[in-house]
Scaffold this active site. Sequence first.
Site, PDB file in Angstrom:
ATOM      1  N   LYS A  64       0.813  -1.226   0.000  1.00  0.00           N
ATOM      2  CA  LYS A  64       0.000   0.000   0.000  1.00  0.00           C
ATOM      3  C   LYS A  64       0.845   1.274   0.000  1.00  0.00           C
ATOM      4  O   LYS A  64       0.467   2.269  -0.620  1.00  0.00           O
ATOM      5  CB  LYS A  64      -0.967  -0.001   1.188  1.00  0.00           C
ATOM      6  CG  LYS A  64      -2.055  -1.053   1.072  1.00  0.00           C
ATOM      7  CD  LYS A  64      -3.045  -0.958   2.224  1.00  0.00           C
ATOM      8  CE  LYS A  64      -4.098  -2.050   2.122  1.00  0.00           C
ATOM      9  NZ  LYS A  64      -5.123  -1.929   3.177  1.00  0.00           N
ATOM     10  N   GLY A 128      -0.605   2.235  12.648  1.00  0.00           N
ATOM     11  CA  GLY A 128      -0.090   1.875  11.332  1.00  0.00           C
ATOM     12  C   GLY A 128      -1.032   2.284  10.217  1.00  0.00           C
ATOM     13  O   GLY A 128      -1.946   3.090  10.407  1.00  0.00           O
ATOM     14  N   GLY A 129      -0.812   1.688   9.043  1.00  0.00           N
ATOM     15  CA  GLY A 129      -1.584   2.064   7.867  1.00  0.00           C
ATOM     16  C   GLY A 129      -3.072   1.845   8.010  1.00  0.00           C
ATOM     17  O   GLY A 129      -3.871   2.630   7.491  1.00  0.00           O
ATOM     18  N   ARG A 154       4.891   7.617  20.980  1.00  0.00           N
ATOM     19  CA  ARG A 154       5.292   8.727  20.111  1.00  0.00           C
ATOM     20  C   ARG A 154       4.650   8.614  18.733  1.00  0.00           C
ATOM     21  O   ARG A 154       4.244   9.616  18.142  1.00  0.00           O
ATOM     22  CB  ARG A 154       6.818   8.729  19.973  1.00  0.00           C
ATOM     23  CG  ARG A 154       7.401   9.891  19.195  1.00  0.00           C
ATOM     24  CD  ARG A 154       7.285  11.180  20.004  1.00  0.00           C
ATOM     25  NE  ARG A 154       6.343  12.103  19.418  1.00  0.00           N
ATOM     26  CZ  ARG A 154       5.926  13.219  20.005  1.00  0.00           C
ATOM     27  NH1 ARG A 154       6.345  13.530  21.211  1.00  0.00           N
ATOM     28  NH2 ARG A 154       5.072  14.013  19.412  1.00  0.00           N
TER      29      ARG A 154
END
Length: 274
Positions: A64, A128-129, A154
């Site tokens: 992706k 994440g994605g 973070r």
Amino acid sequence: MDRYCVFGNPIGHSKSPLIHRLFAEQTGEALVYDAQLAPLDDFPGFARRFFEQGKGANVTVPFKEEAYRLVDELSERATRAGAVNTLIRLADGRLRGDNTDGAGLLRDLTANAGVELRGKRVLLLGAGGAVRGVLEPFLGECPAELLIANRTARKAVDLAERFADLGAVHGCGFAEVEGPFDLIVNGTSASLAGDVPPLAQSVIEPGRTVCYDMMYAKEPTAFNRWAAERGAARTLDGLGMLVEQAAEAFFLWRGVRPASAPVLETLRRQLATV
């Protein structure tokens, strides 16, 4: 006949060819759609060769982000997500990248499950994605608060800052999460390993909190089992998201929006017999 595919590696497990075949039969659209095992070391070249004839493609793991860098132009939601799961060949031969993951999850929650986000307290697990792709549509529903929690705090904080112009979104580590929440969405892959993010029991208010795992399986996922044991009002898995993001991609390619409910029902029946 117009040709479409899904790129991935591995790809043998993909349900996308079945989904799009059912969409094509339902709508009367003439197309072929198959799964393409793209090489890990040359996704751009492989994709370009497909698009010498191909009209569009879906993109799944691990490509992706590479697809995001490959395209000639991006939709706003793909730009925000930093990832592309839908490729469209334009009339002039250029490639446009879009991301239908967030729209698919939102439609599964709101249209299929009847879950309201407006004014609610929402917890997203992971940074994440998968989570990046749903932030824009979720914030568009105006939740009272959207908290991103991740093992590496973070990363969650940085992600929240990228979307802060769209609404009340914050980031933190798992240990800092204080509940309860109206909706918890697991965007981590922990369920694939039978694990659950380390969360305080207070995140779930028995009888009220809805829990959604982007993963799916024949049996309830580890996250959904954990949620049910703690009294979640409902537990939902990601099979509906898979079908709805595919329906959105089909619409982008063909200009026709297929009915997702009968396709989702077919996949549920198939999954139950595996």
